[in-house]
Design an enzyme around this catalytic site. Structure first.
Site, PDB file in Angstrom:
ATOM      1  N   ARG A  88       0.876  -1.258   0.169  1.00  0.00           N
ATOM      2  CA  ARG A  88       0.074   0.012   0.030  1.00  0.00           C
ATOM      3  C   ARG A  88       0.884   1.265  -0.061  1.00  0.00           C
ATOM      4  O   ARG A  88       0.338   2.235  -0.279  1.00  0.00           O
ATOM      5  CB  ARG A  88      -0.861   0.047   1.330  1.00  0.00           C
ATOM      6  CG  ARG A  88      -1.876  -1.189   1.360  1.00  0.00           C
ATOM      7  CD  ARG A  88      -2.819  -1.106   2.439  1.00  0.00           C
ATOM      8  NE  ARG A  88      -3.583   0.216   2.441  1.00  0.00           N
ATOM      9  CZ  ARG A  88      -4.660  -0.069   2.068  1.00  0.00           C
ATOM     10  NH1 ARG A  88      -5.145  -0.967   1.186  1.00  0.00           N
ATOM     11  NH2 ARG A  88      -5.335   1.148   1.716  1.00  0.00           N
ATOM     12  N   TRP A  90       2.665   5.979   2.035  1.00  0.00           N
ATOM     13  CA  TRP A  90       2.782   6.432   0.363  1.00  0.00           C
ATOM     14  C   TRP A  90       2.697   8.072   0.640  1.00  0.00           C
ATOM     15  O   TRP A  90       1.684   8.586   0.663  1.00  0.00           O
ATOM     16  CB  TRP A  90       1.733   5.902  -0.351  1.00  0.00           C
ATOM     17  CG  TRP A  90       2.229   5.888  -1.740  1.00  0.00           C
ATOM     18  CD1 TRP A  90       2.903   5.049  -2.698  1.00  0.00           C
ATOM     19  CD2 TRP A  90       1.556   6.913  -2.761  1.00  0.00           C
ATOM     20  NE1 TRP A  90       2.841   5.464  -3.766  1.00  0.00           N
ATOM     21  CE2 TRP A  90       2.233   6.690  -3.972  1.00  0.00           C
ATOM     22  CE3 TRP A  90       1.048   8.088  -2.564  1.00  0.00           C
ATOM     23  CZ2 TRP A  90       1.977   7.488  -5.018  1.00  0.00           C
ATOM     24  CZ3 TRP A  90       0.781   9.182  -3.454  1.00  0.00           C
ATOM     25  CH2 TRP A  90       1.324   8.656  -4.844  1.00  0.00           C
ATOM     26  N   GLY A 137      -4.925   8.106   4.195  1.00  0.00           N
ATOM     27  CA  GLY A 137      -5.863   9.304   3.564  1.00  0.00           C
ATOM     28  C   GLY A 137      -5.434  10.248   3.429  1.00  0.00           C
ATOM     29  O   GLY A 137      -4.332  10.730   3.471  1.00  0.00           O
ATOM     30  N   GLU A 174      -2.350  -3.030 -21.449  1.00  0.00           N
ATOM     31  CA  GLU A 174      -2.272  -3.594 -20.434  1.00  0.00           C
ATOM     32  C   GLU A 174      -0.951  -4.158 -20.376  1.00  0.00           C
ATOM     33  O   GLU A 174      -0.209  -3.856 -19.455  1.00  0.00           O
ATOM     34  CB  GLU A 174      -3.222  -4.881 -20.248  1.00  0.00           C
ATOM     35  CG  GLU A 174      -3.250  -5.503 -18.921  1.00  0.00           C
ATOM     36  CD  GLU A 174      -2.944  -4.886 -17.666  1.00  0.00           C
ATOM     37  OE1 GLU A 174      -2.597  -5.195 -16.659  1.00  0.00           O
ATOM     38  OE2 GLU A 174      -3.477  -3.535 -17.493  1.00  0.00           O
ATOM     39  N   LYS A 199       1.968  -3.174 -17.705  1.00  0.00           N
ATOM     40  CA  LYS A 199       2.585  -3.816 -16.854  1.00  0.00           C
ATOM     41  C   LYS A 199       4.255  -3.787 -17.018  1.00  0.00           C
ATOM     42  O   LYS A 199       4.976  -3.592 -16.072  1.00  0.00           O
ATOM     43  CB  LYS A 199       2.438  -5.358 -17.288  1.00  0.00           C
ATOM     44  CG  LYS A 199       1.040  -5.705 -16.816  1.00  0.00           C
ATOM     45  CD  LYS A 199       0.970  -6.164 -15.210  1.00  0.00           C
ATOM     46  CE  LYS A 199       0.317  -4.973 -14.499  1.00  0.00           C
ATOM     47  NZ  LYS A 199      -0.950  -4.535 -14.715  1.00  0.00           N
ATOM     48  N   GLU A 211       5.131  -0.396 -15.108  1.00  0.00           N
ATOM     49  CA  GLU A 211       4.952  -0.268 -13.911  1.00  0.00           C
ATOM     50  C   GLU A 211       6.406  -1.080 -13.107  1.00  0.00           C
ATOM     51  O   GLU A 211       6.593  -0.534 -12.031  1.00  0.00           O
ATOM     52  CB  GLU A 211       3.851  -1.096 -13.192  1.00  0.00           C
ATOM     53  CG  GLU A 211       2.474  -0.418 -13.644  1.00  0.00           C
ATOM     54  CD  GLU A 211       1.594  -1.168 -13.012  1.00  0.00           C
ATOM     55  OE1 GLU A 211       1.258  -1.176 -11.907  1.00  0.00           O
ATOM     56  OE2 GLU A 211       0.966  -2.197 -13.700  1.00  0.00           O
TER      57      GLU A 211
HETATM   58  C1  AGP Z   1      -2.211  -2.022 -11.909  1.00  0.00           C
HETATM   59  O1  AGP Z   1      -1.143  -2.899 -12.060  1.00  0.00           O
HETATM   60  C2  AGP Z   1      -1.981  -0.926 -11.111  1.00  0.00           C
HETATM   61  N1  AGP Z   1      -1.710  -1.361  -9.673  1.00  0.00           N
HETATM   62  C3  AGP Z   1      -3.169   0.089 -11.126  1.00  0.00           C
HETATM   63  O2  AGP Z   1      -3.229   0.437 -12.371  1.00  0.00           O
HETATM   64  C4  AGP Z   1      -4.598  -0.369 -10.664  1.00  0.00           C
HETATM   65  O3  AGP Z   1      -5.128  -1.166 -11.633  1.00  0.00           O
HETATM   66  C5  AGP Z   1      -5.361   0.840 -10.743  1.00  0.00           C
HETATM   67  O4  AGP Z   1      -4.951   1.666  -9.425  1.00  0.00           O
HETATM   68  C6  AGP Z   1      -6.799   0.506 -10.122  1.00  0.00           C
HETATM   69  O5  AGP Z   1      -7.013  -0.349  -9.093  1.00  0.00           O
HETATM   70  P1  AGP Z   1      -8.114  -1.067  -8.494  1.00  0.00           P
HETATM   71  O6  AGP Z   1      -8.467  -2.103  -9.513  1.00  0.00           O
HETATM   72  O7  AGP Z   1      -7.879  -1.703  -7.018  1.00  0.00           O
HETATM   73  O8  AGP Z   1      -9.425  -0.123  -8.440  1.00  0.00           O
END
Ligand code: AGP
Length: 612
Positions: free
Chosen positions: A27, A79, A106, A486, A490, A493
């Protein structure tokens, strides 16, 4: 997009908190901290920049020889949103008199106004965070009743929060509250835990309570009291977690991502389980609690999501049009929520999310509900905000997805969207015969994925020959266009290669200018009505010196211009999006592994984006 955890019980809190932070590290992982409370109520805070491991070492060093092990504490992995990842900005944050502290996930949107008010009263802030403003505000209201002070402070706060608070004068008592950020209570034997995600609790208990927005709970070792801000009692049901601690372990794989990629035959089998009706060539989706008559009234499908979930929606768009003769449209959730969308009661809005906590998608759900649309969730995490806000939908049952880069959630989402399209299609013009054929194709999916996984080594070899590239392109047409997007996501990322996904026909309208000799171009060239067009687009790139890596169907002829081939089993072009995606996940994984990247926790990313 931080992770918080709290413990009050009879065991030493530090190892439990640090173990939980490791489970929550996906997270956020730029800094971490904890506060331990001794039996006398005294609070000891330890913070560190970097991953939880760094904090663990520091805690070990600082607590060596400490008299009694504290049995109460709170912890946080960060984060950064406000203030750089420094020790000063790491959590926990204290009130002005240091009589209480908290951890927070948050954003406090009006923190500047609160800070200015408190500074005018003489407060000297230590950090740049929004969270410290909340800690000091609670301190301002504290008269010996922590829940009351937390309620009074939260009444002045705008934004999202999941918090856990401790006070020196009330040892062994924790106050937790949530609005917009996830918070789960874990009920143990003589101990109670709180965390941002049930994954951090499963090692201690399977009995959990998902808190709702506006809940404020007082938690002790053997008692939980949940109320709203006006002290009204709130009843919450105790849920049983359906997976075991092993689900959040690597199971012998080097990375969670590789484990989750290899789990896909099983995770997709779970997404299909009990939902395929082969005899009637349709799908049975209990979560779509809408009558066949209401479903027949639907005129348009709107698919909303972010990142990988948005790409899954883009594949779904093709299926609803092709299998269900339905108008289908995909919109980024962050755009949908603010564009005053033309949506109404004859529209079905599908909110797609792995975590079920993504802020933009949650807001899109609320906007669609206000507009009177039928809103269903396609979600992985049970008990998540989007699952509860939609109140109906289809869980993808992929199990916990720990790696930040989403893999098994994507294939689970696409599988569920294909099931929905089959269900809606059979309620319209899709024939029994075609329905049965598609149902049979869907039932093959676990085997189709297993065939791709069997080529892991061959795909790793292809990756080895592209791992040095700094740029790469992914091209596809039809439903393979979102798969190309996609695949590029990947690779971006986890390997930090600048990868772009394009509709294959778009390259010649500009991006082709970026090609230089040897630039890897991955082309989704499986059997499909547009295959010839795909090959001519690949030819255009080859002519500029690109290195063509083609994803082709087994038994397919004519892939001569490809420099590399990745073979996926031959199947229906829409169903093929799933094995093709698995192949690209493996390609990205091996490139990142060869480049020595931090695969499960890529820089600058977090698993669920709970802020705008
Ligand atoms: C994908 O690999 C990422 N972690 C990110 O794009 C993710 O898909 C996006 O933040 C949406 O998250 P969610 O599916 O939990 O809503």
């Amino acid at each position: 997009m931080c992770g918080i955890i709290g413990y009050v019980g009879h065991q030493a809190a530090a190892p439990i908190l640090l173990g939980g932070l490791r489970r929550l590290e996906y997270r956020g992982y730029d800094s971490a901290g904890l506060a331990l409370q001794g039996p006398d109520g005294q609070l000891t805070a330890i913070r560190a920049v970097g991953k939880v491991l760094r904090l663990t070492e520091k805690v070990k060093a600082e607590l060596a020889g400490a008299p009694a092990a504290a049995a109460c504490g709170i912890a946080h992995t960060r984060w950064a949103t406000h203030g750089a990842p420094t020790e000063r900005n790491a959590h926990p944050h204290f009130s002005g008199d240091r009589r209480l502290c908290l951890v927070h996930n948050g954003i406090i949107e009006n923190y500047r106004a609160i800070r200015a008010r408190l500074e005018a009263k003489g407060h000297v802030f230590i950090s740049e965070t929004d969270t410290e403003a909340l800690a000091r505000l609670i301190g301002e209201h504290y008269q010996g009743d922590l829940r009351k002070a937390v309620g009074q402070a939260l009444a002045q706060v705008e934004g999202a929060y999941g918090i856990a608070v401790l006070a020196v004068d009330e040892p062994g008592l924790m106050v937790v509250a949530r609005k917009g950020s996830p918070l789960v209570l874990g009920l143990g034997e003589g101990e109670t835990l709180v965390a941002s995600d049930a994954a951090a609790l499963v090692a201690h208990t399977r009995r959990v309570i998902y808190l709702d927005d506006g809940d404020i709970a007082v938690v002790t070792a053997d008692h939980i009291d949940i109320r709203d801000r006006h002290d009204g009692i709130r009843e919450r049901e105790v849920a049983e977690l359906g997976w075991d601690p092993g689900a959040v372990e690597k199971g012998g794989f080097e990375h969670f991502m590789l484990k989750e990629i290899h789990e896909q035959p099983e995770s997709v089998r779970n997404a299909l389980r009990g939902r395929l009706d082969a005899e009637h060539g349709t799908a049975v989706l209990a979560g779509m609690a809408t009558s066949a008559r209401d479903l027949a009234e639907i005129q348009r499908i709107l698919l909303v999501g972010c990142g990988t979930s948005l790409h899954a929606g883009q594949v779904g768009e093709f299926a609803f049009e092709d299998w269900a003769d339905l108008n289908a449209e995909v919109q980024p959730a962050a755009e949908f929520r603010y564009r005053n969308p033309l949506v109404g009661s004859r529209d079905l809005v599908l909110a797609i999310s792995q975590s079920g906590e993504t802020a933009d998608t949650l807001a899109a759900v609320r906007e669609a509900k206000v507009k009177g649309a039928l809103v269903l969730g396609v979600v992985n995490v049970v008990g998540s905000a989007i699952a509860r806000e939609t109140g109906q939908g289809v869980f993808i049952h992929a199990g916990p997805e720990i790696s930040v880069a989403s893999t098994k959630a994507f294939t689970g989402q696409v599988a569920v969207l294909l099931l929905m399209a089959l269900r809606l299609g059979r309620g319209r013009r899709l024939s029994l015969e075609r329905g049965r054929a598609l149902a049979a194709e869907l039932a093959r999916l676990p085997e189709l994925i297993a065939q791709v996984l069997a080529q892991d080594a061959a795909i790793a070899a292809v990756a080895a020959r592209m791992a040095a590239a700094e740029h790469a392109f992914f091209l596809g047409r039809g439903p393979m266009h979102p798969v190309a997007l996609e695949g590029a996501l990947k690779l971006k990322e986890i390997s930090y290669v600048h990868a772009e996904g394009y509709h294959a026909a778009e390259m010649k309208h500009g991006p082709i200018a970026l090609l230089t000799p040897g630039t890897p171009v991955v082309v989704l060239a499986n059997r499909s009505p547009q295959l010839d067009k795909v090959w001519s687009n690949a030819e255009e790139c080859k002519a500029r010196g690109a290195r063509i890596i083609a994803v082709v169907s087994a038994g397919q002829e004519g892939a001569d211009l490809a420099d590399e081939r990745i073979v996926i089993p031959d199947c229906d072009p829409l169903v093929a999006t799933i094995p093709a995606a698995v192949a690209l996940q493996l390609l990205a994984y091996h490139v990142a592994r060869l480049r020595g990247c931090s695969i499960d926790q890529p820089r600058n990313l977090a698993k669920s984006v709970t802020v705008e």
